[in-house]
Design an enzyme around this catalytic site. Structure first.
Site, PDB file in Angstrom:
ATOM      1  N   HIS A   9       0.843  -1.407   0.066  1.00  0.00           N
ATOM      2  CA  HIS A   9      -0.005  -0.251  -0.084  1.00  0.00           C
ATOM      3  C   HIS A   9       1.060   1.370  -0.063  1.00  0.00           C
ATOM      4  O   HIS A   9       0.417   2.104  -0.592  1.00  0.00           O
ATOM      5  CB  HIS A   9      -0.982  -0.104   1.138  1.00  0.00           C
ATOM      6  CG  HIS A   9      -0.370  -0.156   2.465  1.00  0.00           C
ATOM      7  ND1 HIS A   9       0.576  -1.397   2.790  1.00  0.00           N
ATOM      8  CD2 HIS A   9       0.107   0.737   3.518  1.00  0.00           C
ATOM      9  CE1 HIS A   9       1.011  -1.288   4.012  1.00  0.00           C
ATOM     10  NE2 HIS A   9       0.801   0.185   4.459  1.00  0.00           N
ATOM     11  N   CYS A  65       7.577   0.111  -1.927  1.00  0.00           N
ATOM     12  CA  CYS A  65       6.963   0.174  -1.015  1.00  0.00           C
ATOM     13  C   CYS A  65       7.049   1.782  -0.276  1.00  0.00           C
ATOM     14  O   CYS A  65       7.248   2.556  -1.162  1.00  0.00           O
ATOM     15  CB  CYS A  65       7.245  -0.867   0.042  1.00  0.00           C
ATOM     16  SG  CYS A  65       9.004  -0.684   0.966  1.00  0.00           S
ATOM     17  N   GLY A  66       6.822   1.960   0.823  1.00  0.00           N
ATOM     18  CA  GLY A  66       7.143   3.103   1.601  1.00  0.00           C
ATOM     19  C   GLY A  66       8.370   3.694   1.471  1.00  0.00           C
ATOM     20  O   GLY A  66       8.758   4.894   0.924  1.00  0.00           O
ATOM     21  N   GLY A  68      11.235   1.536   0.464  1.00  0.00           N
ATOM     22  CA  GLY A  68      11.863   0.824  -0.484  1.00  0.00           C
ATOM     23  C   GLY A  68      12.732  -0.328   0.081  1.00  0.00           C
ATOM     24  O   GLY A  68      13.174  -1.371  -0.073  1.00  0.00           O
ATOM     25  N   VAL A  69      12.837  -0.059   1.803  1.00  0.00           N
ATOM     26  CA  VAL A  69      13.678  -0.956   2.355  1.00  0.00           C
ATOM     27  C   VAL A  69      13.128  -2.315   2.631  1.00  0.00           C
ATOM     28  O   VAL A  69      13.847  -3.328   2.525  1.00  0.00           O
ATOM     29  CB  VAL A  69      14.153  -0.044   3.635  1.00  0.00           C
ATOM     30  CG1 VAL A  69      14.973  -0.977   4.648  1.00  0.00           C
ATOM     31  CG2 VAL A  69      14.970   1.168   3.531  1.00  0.00           C
ATOM     32  N   HIS A  98      27.295  -3.559 -12.275  1.00  0.00           N
ATOM     33  CA  HIS A  98      28.354  -4.341 -11.872  1.00  0.00           C
ATOM     34  C   HIS A  98      27.810  -5.536 -10.872  1.00  0.00           C
ATOM     35  O   HIS A  98      28.750  -6.663 -10.517  1.00  0.00           O
ATOM     36  CB  HIS A  98      28.895  -3.284 -10.657  1.00  0.00           C
ATOM     37  CG  HIS A  98      29.685  -2.160 -11.442  1.00  0.00           C
ATOM     38  ND1 HIS A  98      30.652  -1.280 -10.813  1.00  0.00           N
ATOM     39  CD2 HIS A  98      29.874  -1.726 -12.723  1.00  0.00           C
ATOM     40  CE1 HIS A  98      31.165  -0.505 -11.701  1.00  0.00           C
ATOM     41  NE2 HIS A  98      30.591  -0.784 -12.721  1.00  0.00           N
ATOM     42  N   ARG A 133      36.103  -8.635 -12.976  1.00  0.00           N
ATOM     43  CA  ARG A 133      36.047  -8.307 -11.542  1.00  0.00           C
ATOM     44  C   ARG A 133      34.504  -8.560 -11.026  1.00  0.00           C
ATOM     45  O   ARG A 133      34.385  -8.832  -9.959  1.00  0.00           O
ATOM     46  CB  ARG A 133      36.775  -6.989 -11.281  1.00  0.00           C
ATOM     47  CG  ARG A 133      36.013  -5.712 -11.866  1.00  0.00           C
ATOM     48  CD  ARG A 133      36.879  -4.643 -11.761  1.00  0.00           C
ATOM     49  NE  ARG A 133      36.219  -3.352 -12.041  1.00  0.00           N
ATOM     50  CZ  ARG A 133      35.977  -2.962 -13.162  1.00  0.00           C
ATOM     51  NH1 ARG A 133      36.142  -3.450 -14.329  1.00  0.00           N
ATOM     52  NH2 ARG A 133      35.130  -1.748 -13.402  1.00  0.00           N
ATOM     53  N   ARG A 137      33.205 -11.098  -8.229  1.00  0.00           N
ATOM     54  CA  ARG A 137      32.650 -10.555  -6.909  1.00  0.00           C
ATOM     55  C   ARG A 137      31.108 -11.241  -7.014  1.00  0.00           C
ATOM     56  O   ARG A 137      30.626 -11.726  -5.927  1.00  0.00           O
ATOM     57  CB  ARG A 137      32.219  -9.178  -6.916  1.00  0.00           C
ATOM     58  CG  ARG A 137      33.864  -8.385  -6.818  1.00  0.00           C
ATOM     59  CD  ARG A 137      33.916  -7.103  -7.254  1.00  0.00           C
ATOM     60  NE  ARG A 137      35.364  -6.498  -7.319  1.00  0.00           N
ATOM     61  CZ  ARG A 137      35.603  -5.358  -8.022  1.00  0.00           C
ATOM     62  NH1 ARG A 137      34.823  -4.699  -8.564  1.00  0.00           N
ATOM     63  NH2 ARG A 137      36.990  -5.194  -7.842  1.00  0.00           N
TER      64      ARG A 137
HETATM   65  C1  RB5 Z   1       4.009   0.379   5.132  1.00  0.00           C
HETATM   66  O1  RB5 Z   1       3.487   1.386   6.165  1.00  0.00           O
HETATM   67  C2  RB5 Z   1       5.568   0.428   5.161  1.00  0.00           C
HETATM   68  O2  RB5 Z   1       6.069   0.190   6.650  1.00  0.00           O
HETATM   69  C3  RB5 Z   1       6.174  -0.141   4.093  1.00  0.00           C
HETATM   70  O3  RB5 Z   1       5.641   0.248   2.884  1.00  0.00           O
HETATM   71  C4  RB5 Z   1       7.772  -0.062   3.862  1.00  0.00           C
HETATM   72  O4  RB5 Z   1       8.001   1.495   3.933  1.00  0.00           O
HETATM   73  C5  RB5 Z   1       8.587  -0.949   4.547  1.00  0.00           C
HETATM   74  O5  RB5 Z   1       9.657  -0.869   4.578  1.00  0.00           O
END
Ligand code: RB5
Length: 155
Positions: A9, A65-66, A68-69, A98, A133, A137
């Site tokens: 979302h 996502c919000g 990307g992490v 790379h 290289r 890797r």
């Molecule tokens: C959702 O609220 C949020 O936590 C998700 O999209 C994301 O950012 C997590 O890394």
């Protein structure tokens, strides 16, 4: 290429524009959801995109996502997936050239639409160079993955 496109979302606001960019560049989108801004869990969509690539139904993926992490952390748990959060255009193409990155992750709460468009274009137009290289890797990354799957990191 066939590009698996997935989001939660938090990334949904970028999805339509990203789809258009992918298709305008001559690629095919394999839609892995989600289809609204109703709250969902990002690992479910990282899984769908990863499974789609590993099943040979897509060549690469884009996950939103919000930040990307979260969705990149989840995607990188899938052997064979090399996902990166790239919010600058250099990383979006260099990660492929790379590192053979096969999934681009974007945070819709971090980047605006126009930057997202450039990031997706940079990712799609890049190819792994296969220079010695970089291949060396990458082989070491794959060896870490193989060792983990073999239980060598278990305590
Ligand atoms: C959702 O609220 C949020 O936590 C998700 O999209 C994301 O950012 C997590 O890394």
């Amino acid at each position: 290429m066939r590009i698996a496109l997935g989001c939660d979302h938090g990334g949904f606001s970028l999805k339509t524009r990203v789809r258009t960019v992918i298709e305008s560049a001559g690629h095919t989108v394999v839609d892995c959801g989600t289809d609204s801004d109703c709250s969902v869990d990002y690992p479910d969509f990282a899984r769908k995109v990863g499974e789609t690539i590993l099943a040979g139904k897509a060549d690469r993926g884009v996950l939103l996502c919000g930040s990307g992490v979260g969705i990149s952390v989840a995607a990188n748990k899938i052997p064979g997936i090399r996902a990166g959060v790239c919010h600058d255009t250099y990383s979006a193409h260099q990660g492929v050239e790379h590192d053979d990155m096969n999934v681009l992750c974007l945070g819709a709460r971090i980047v605006g639409e126009e930057l997202a468009v450039e990031l997706v274009r940079a990712f799609l137009s890049a190819q792994f160079t296969k220079e010695e290289r970089h291949q060396r890797r990458l082989n070491k990354v794959l060896a870490i993955e193989a060792d983990a799957l073999a239980g060598k990191f278990a305590s």
